[in-house]
Enzyme design. Structure first.
Site, short mmCIF file in Angstrom:
data_model
loop_
_atom_site.label_atom_id
_atom_site.label_comp_id
_atom_site.label_asym_id
_atom_site.label_seq_id
_atom_site.Cartn_x
_atom_site.Cartn_y
_atom_site.Cartn_z
N PRO A 1 39.17 34.29 -45.43
CA PRO A 1 39.91 33.33 -44.56
C PRO A 1 41.01 32.43 -45.12
O PRO A 1 40.47 31.95 -46.39
CB PRO A 1 38.75 32.82 -43.88
CG PRO A 1 37.68 32.40 -44.48
CD PRO A 1 37.87 33.87 -45.57
N ASP A 2 41.89 32.22 -44.46
CA ASP A 2 42.80 30.98 -44.82
C ASP A 2 42.16 29.63 -44.46
O ASP A 2 41.19 30.01 -43.95
CB ASP A 2 44.10 31.14 -44.16
CG ASP A 2 45.22 30.37 -44.86
OD1 ASP A 2 44.87 29.47 -45.80
OD2 ASP A 2 46.30 30.37 -44.58
#
Length: 752
Positions: free
Chosen positions: A264-265
């Protein structure tokens, strides 16, 4: 966002509803995807995971050390970015991806990626957080478009694929981003009040738009060896991207056959259950805690097969690029002297020069030992604090008060030095005996009566002002820029101060050259038709050798060959997509971005997509088309890494003869555009091929463009397949999306 290791320490948003999936969709070896040359890496990863306990698997997918009977594994180290390693000394600062795309040069794109990858490898970093395919550039006001390869899916896809391959060949894992439909900074994490429930915006697009525009470049990334993909921090069609099983498990891991890990960012992981079931493979230990995940396993929420798949995906990229061979140097602290730059400065200088587009030239360029030259604008010279001053776009103005050669946030390079145009021009003036004058400011009007400026008319001193320095100069160079980046979108596509400077100089200097470095489309109509603006060089952010690259072009040491990767409009209102300020951002424009929209609505641009001039001229002739008379409607090949195997088959060719009929050696970039039958519901024409060919004066060459099945396909939302429409296809070959010098047609009969 920046990553220093596989350890997400950012504050995470509250839980939101997650997409659910059927038990085996998206799981390696259960999704029908033939792994091909990933098979050996899968076997190694699977063997390692088979010897782990549940706790060890959970440690692996949350970035902790693993010690097992099968061996030990140290967490991978992730770092931005495509322009070079962030936060390290003794590394290179490369051109940004948007500049590299403007070269339209496959070799240049690949070689830079391989050079960047080699610096990551030799610094002991395993994963590049890149290539940055998206933001694609849906809106010219988007802050991070400068980090990507532009809004055309075909060009973006080829550049994304070549960059991916360069990283793989350098021995590091490519981590493509941002997946998917992350196209602006405004409200990417912000609360919208009670209606938005504190969530980021949702990008809402139909299936056709997603496949034909935003998913297209990720096919290239997966096909060329992407071992990781970063899911965006925003929502797609109402669900967080990192919890969206339609995106991750169905499209990415099954349809595209992606074998690697999804991570994930920052702020992208929203909930434990949603991210685990939605398709994320690496997550935060505070969200995927041992107790939480074990409870999911015990109550059947999470299957053992899915946990094993997550663990294998965390390892498969590591084995695929042979990082298990023990040869990679150990990572040191950022300031330890480990110089990994090799001769990359030469490559950076060459690519910077290749990337800038000559938009206008009325015979003033190239320069030849001008007697008196004046340069204007803050963009010509250094910023007071040096090249590594933090470029923070949040709260900053729309321009940068110094030479802009790198981005901000994830797009910022670690500069070992910066060659400014002022510095490079000073050296050139010293060699040529040129008198050089400068005002390194965008709004300077006079010397204010300084005692350092004698008022005697017998003195050679001139009171410094735009007017005084411009008057009497043989050549005036005006440098302007546009600033934006991670965290803030653009507020304007032109700048009143800079445009007034150009006009003031041009009013007093009959040979005024504008040099523009910008983070996205920059309007020029405030001065482009001024009689004394005789040339314009236009480009993106060029890295540490920026000034040398620009001066090489100005003096003709390099013949310009860069081409635009976006359309420059005459007015802001000519663009069809602005920023979205609501919780629901509806992509109602569909596939009609940039030149596709301009063509569909017959809008005349100032400069079209693909435009760029040279100091020589080229002639096009002898169009030849070889296409099959019949083809199956849908691909029949096995599902492989990168999609159906025959989606990549070459099914036809188009060729043309290009002749340099000028007096100088130079490079031309012929472009192939394709018009589809009406039944395919496609734009007027789309880029489907290009080449960059270097020719001496009088030389000619035949350029051949390969048409793959995917290049003549459209996405059928009913059958959920790439399909080929029967009927007439129109071929255009020329120097831009509007400079179409050759055309022809072919017909396809489509069978079942």
């Amino acid at each position: 966002m920046r990553f220093v290791s596989l350890a997400v320490g950012a504050a995470l948003l509250g839980a939101a509803g997650a997409s659910s999936i059927s038990s085996n969709v998206g799981l390696l070896k259960a999704n029908g995807v033939a792994l091909g040359n990933w098979e050996a890496a899968y076997e190694k990863a699977s063997a390692f995971v088979s010897g782990l306990t549940t706790d060890q698997k959970l440690a692996l997918i949350t970035g902790s050390n693993v010690e097992s009977t099968n061996g030990n594994f140290t967490p991978l180290y992730f770092l931005d970015g495509d322009m070079g390693l962030q936060d390290f000394y003794y590394v290179s600062a490369f051109s940004l991806s948007s500049a590299l795309a403007m070269t339209w040069d496959r070799d240049a794109i690949y070689e830079q990626a391989k050079a960047v990858g080699s610096e990551f490898y030799n610094k002991g970093v395993q994963v590049v957080a890149g290539p940055t395919s998206q933001p694609l550039g849906r809106t010219p006001w988007g802050g991070r478009g400068v980090e990507g390869f532009g809004p055309d899916p075909y060009l973006n896809g080829l550049a994304t694929g070549l960059t991916t391959k360069g990283y793989v060949d350098a021995g590091v894992i490519p981590g493509g981003k941002h997946f998917l439909l992350y196209e602006q900074e405004t409200n990417r994490t912000s609360s919208f009040g009670s209606s938005g429930e504190g969530s980021p915006y949702s990008s809402n697009a139909d299936d056709k738009t997603i496949h034909e525009t935003y998913l297209w470049p990720f096919y290239d990334a997966v096909k060329n060896g992407a071992g990781a993909v970063m899911c965006a921090m925003t929502k797609v069609n109402g669900t967080m991207a990192c919890e969206n099983s339609d995106l991750l498990m169905k499209m990415l891991k099954t349809e595209l056959g992606f074998p690697g890990m999804v991570w994930p960012d920052m702020n992208g992981q929203n909930s434990a259950k949603g991210s685990a079931l939605g398709g994320e493979d690496y997550g935060s230990s505070s969200i995927w805690s041992t107790s939480t995940m074990e409870s999911f396993l015990s109550n059947g929420t999470l299957s053992e097969a899915r946990l094993n798949d997550m663990a294998i995906r965390n390892l498969i990229g590591y084995y695929y690029v042979n990082l298990d061979n023990g040869r990679q140097p150990t990572r040191q602290t950022t300031d330890v002297y480990v110089d990994v730059r090799a001769n990359h400065s030469k490559l950076i200088r060459e690519n910077g020069a290749k990337s800038m587009a000559l938009l206008k030239n009325e015979g003033v360029l190239p320069l030849s030992k001008p007697r008196v030259m004046s340069i204007f604008g803050a963009h010509a010279g250094p910023i007071m604090g040096g090249p590594n001053s933090n470029v923070d776009v949040m709260g900053s103005g729309p321009t940068y008060q110094g030479h802009l050669a790198t981005g901000s946030g994830s797009g910022m390079a670690s500069m070992p030095y910066l060659i400014t145009p002022y510095g490079a021009l000073t050296n050139k003036a010293a060699q040529d005996g040129t008198v050089l004058r400068w005002v390194l400011n965008d709004t300077y009007s006079s010397g204010g009566g300084s005692s350092l400026v004698p008022s005697s008319t017998s003195s050679t001193a001139v009171e410094p002002s735009f007017e005084n320095f411009a008057t009497g100069s043989d050549i005036c160079l005006v440098f302007i820029n546009a600033l934006a980046g991670e965290g803030a979108d653009r507020t304007e596509l032109y700048n009143a101060d800079q445009d007034a400077m150009v006009n003031t100089v041009a009013d007093n200097c009959n040979n005024t050259v504008a040099v523009v470095n910008t983070v996205g489309p920059r309007l020029l109509d405030q001065w482009i038709e001024h009689d004394n603006v005789t040339a314009v060089l236009y480009g993106s952010l060029l890295g540490q050798e920026s000034g040398n690259s620009i001066v090489d072009l100005l003096y003709g040491d390099v013949n310009p060959s860069g081409r635009l990767v976006h359309t420059i409009a005459k007015n802001e209102s000519d663009y069809n997509v602005g920023l979205c300020y609501t919780a629901q951002c509806n992509f109602t424009e569909g596939v009609y971005l940039d030149y596709r929209y301009f063509d569909a609505h017959n809008i005349t641009p100032r400069y079209p997509f693909g435009h760029g001039l040279s100091y020589t001229t080229f002639h096009y002739s002898s169009l030849a088309i070889k296409a099959p008379s019949s083809i199956t409607k849908a691909p029949k090949g096995n599902l492989t890494v990168g999609g159906p195997s025959d989606l990549w088959d070459v099914v036809g060719t188009v060729s043309a003869r290009i002749a340099n009929n000028g007096t100088l050696s130079g490079a031309e970039v012929p472009q192939l555009y394709l018009g589809f039958p009406d039944s395919a519901d496609q734009p007027v024409r789309q880029l489907r091929g290009f080449d960059r060919v270097e020719l001496s004066a009088g030389q000619e060459a035949v350029v051949t463009f390969n048409l793959r099945r995917r290049d003549i396909s459209y996405w059928n939302v009913k059958t959920q397949q790439w399909m080929v429409a029967g009927g007439k296809y129109t071929v255009f070959v020329g120097g831009s999306s509007r400079d179409l010098r050759l055309n022809g047609t072919f017909f396809l009969w489509v069978g079942s």
